[in-house]
Motif scaffolding. Structure first.
Motif, PDB file in Angstrom:
ATOM      1  N   LYS A 143     -28.180  32.924  30.903  1.00 23.40           N
ATOM      2  CA  LYS A 143     -28.545  31.908  29.920  1.00 23.40           C
ATOM      3  C   LYS A 143     -28.117  32.341  28.525  1.00 23.40           C
ATOM      4  CE  LYS A 143     -32.744  30.238  32.223  1.00 23.40           C
ATOM      5  NZ  LYS A 143     -34.215  30.062  32.095  1.00 23.40           N
ATOM      6  N   GLU A 144     -27.669  31.376  27.746  1.00 23.01           N
ATOM      7  CA  GLU A 144     -27.417  31.584  26.322  1.00 23.01           C
ATOM      8  C   GLU A 144     -28.373  30.666  25.575  1.00 23.01           C
ATOM      9  OE1 GLU A 144     -23.299  31.049  25.395  1.00 23.01           O
ATOM     10  OE2 GLU A 144     -22.680  32.880  26.424  1.00 23.01           O
ATOM     11  N   TYR A 145     -29.522  31.201  25.214  1.00 18.34           N
ATOM     12  CA  TYR A 145     -30.580  30.371  24.629  1.00 18.34           C
ATOM     13  C   TYR A 145     -30.150  29.715  23.311  1.00 18.34           C
ATOM     14  CZ  TYR A 145     -33.867  32.243  28.041  1.00 18.34           C
ATOM     15  OH  TYR A 145     -34.509  32.565  29.210  1.00 18.34           O
ATOM     16  N   ALA A 146     -29.411  30.428  22.514  1.00 18.11           N
ATOM     17  CA  ALA A 146     -28.994  29.881  21.219  1.00 18.11           C
ATOM     18  C   ALA A 146     -28.138  28.636  21.365  1.00 18.11           C
ATOM     19  CB  ALA A 146     -28.250  30.947  20.426  1.00 18.11           C
ATOM     20  N   LYS A 147     -27.460  28.525  22.501  1.00 25.83           N
ATOM     21  CA  LYS A 147     -26.580  27.378  22.738  1.00 25.83           C
ATOM     22  C   LYS A 147     -27.143  26.433  23.791  1.00 25.83           C
ATOM     23  CE  LYS A 147     -22.344  29.950  21.617  1.00 25.83           C
ATOM     24  NZ  LYS A 147     -21.002  30.371  22.115  1.00 25.83           N
ATOM     25  N   ASN A 148     -28.371  26.707  24.261  1.00 21.29           N
ATOM     26  CA  ASN A 148     -28.976  25.885  25.325  1.00 21.29           C
ATOM     27  C   ASN A 148     -28.025  25.717  26.502  1.00 21.29           C
ATOM     28  OD1 ASN A 148     -31.467  25.456  23.969  1.00 21.29           O
ATOM     29  ND2 ASN A 148     -30.444  23.910  22.694  1.00 21.29           N
ATOM     30  N   THR A 149     -27.458  26.819  26.910  1.00 20.69           N
ATOM     31  CA  THR A 149     -26.396  26.807  27.911  1.00 20.69           C
ATOM     32  C   THR A 149     -26.684  27.801  29.025  1.00 20.69           C
ATOM     33  OG1 THR A 149     -24.757  26.126  26.280  1.00 20.69           O
ATOM     34  CG2 THR A 149     -23.923  27.229  28.245  1.00 20.69           C
ATOM     35  N   VAL A 150     -26.310  27.400  30.228  1.00 18.96           N
ATOM     36  CA  VAL A 150     -26.334  28.296  31.374  1.00 18.96           C
ATOM     37  C   VAL A 150     -24.894  28.567  31.782  1.00 18.96           C
ATOM     38  CG1 VAL A 150     -27.018  28.581  33.783  1.00 18.96           C
ATOM     39  CG2 VAL A 150     -28.580  27.523  32.160  1.00 18.96           C
ATOM     40  N   ILE A 151     -24.619  29.828  31.998  1.00 22.48           N
ATOM     41  CA  ILE A 151     -23.262  30.271  32.290  1.00 22.48           C
ATOM     42  C   ILE A 151     -23.155  30.722  33.741  1.00 22.48           C
ATOM     43  CG2 ILE A 151     -21.477  31.949  31.710  1.00 22.48           C
ATOM     44  CD1 ILE A 151     -22.035  29.962  29.485  1.00 22.48           C
ATOM     45  N   LEU A 152     -22.038  30.409  34.375  1.00 23.81           N
ATOM     46  CA  LEU A 152     -21.708  30.981  35.679  1.00 23.81           C
ATOM     47  C   LEU A 152     -20.375  31.695  35.532  1.00 23.81           C
ATOM     48  CD1 LEU A 152     -22.650  31.249  38.651  1.00 23.81           C
ATOM     49  CD2 LEU A 152     -21.091  29.348  39.174  1.00 23.81           C
ATOM     50  N   GLN A 153     -20.434  33.008  35.516  1.00 23.80           N
ATOM     51  CA  GLN A 153     -19.217  33.815  35.470  1.00 23.80           C
ATOM     52  C   GLN A 153     -18.771  34.072  36.898  1.00 23.80           C
ATOM     53  OE1 GLN A 153     -17.366  34.971  32.786  1.00 23.80           O
ATOM     54  NE2 GLN A 153     -15.929  35.629  34.379  1.00 23.80           N
TER      55      GLN A 153
END
Length: 119
Positions: free
Chosen positions: A71-81
């Motif tokens: 999760k990138e809380y500052a961007k309200n984003t969930v990442i899948l690497q």
């Protein structure tokens, strides 16, 4: 109503990497489990990875050690690497978010992003 927008899909050679992003229209602090699903041609949609509100993660056996959800809380984003991609990873990837409001649980889905693994 929560909107989810995926990005980052594309064409990659076997062994390559892609980074998928799922941007939520609300603070992800408000959401419960978020996850990535995929649906390959002629296949049912399956869960790939999930991350709880507490940060716990789960992965499908087929992607363990290759994919990482965060999760990138500052961007309200969930990442899948996604690393070491294989042809069998080719699918449309969907982001899902769960929201618990009282006794009611709401599920939200993004529109999907295509991942193609081919030489």
């Amino acid at each position: 109503q929560v909107q989810l927008v995926e990005s980052g899909g594309g064409l990659v050679q076997p062994g390559g990497s892609l980074r998928l992003s799922c941007a939520a229209s609300v603070s992800i602090f408000m959401l419960d489990t978020m996850g990535w699903y995929r649906q390959g041609p002629g296949k049912e949609r399956e869960v790939v990875a999930a991350i709880t509100s507490a940060g716990g993660t789960n992965y499908a056996d087929s992607v363990k050690g290759r994919f990482t959800i965060s999760k990138e809380y500052a961007k309200n984003t969930v990442i899948l690497q996604m690393n070491s991609l294989k042809p069998e990873d080719m699918a449309v990837y969907y982001c899902k978010a769960e929201e618990q409001v009282g006794r009611q649980r709401y599920d939200y889905w993004g529109q999907g992003t295509q991942v193609t693994v081919s030489s």
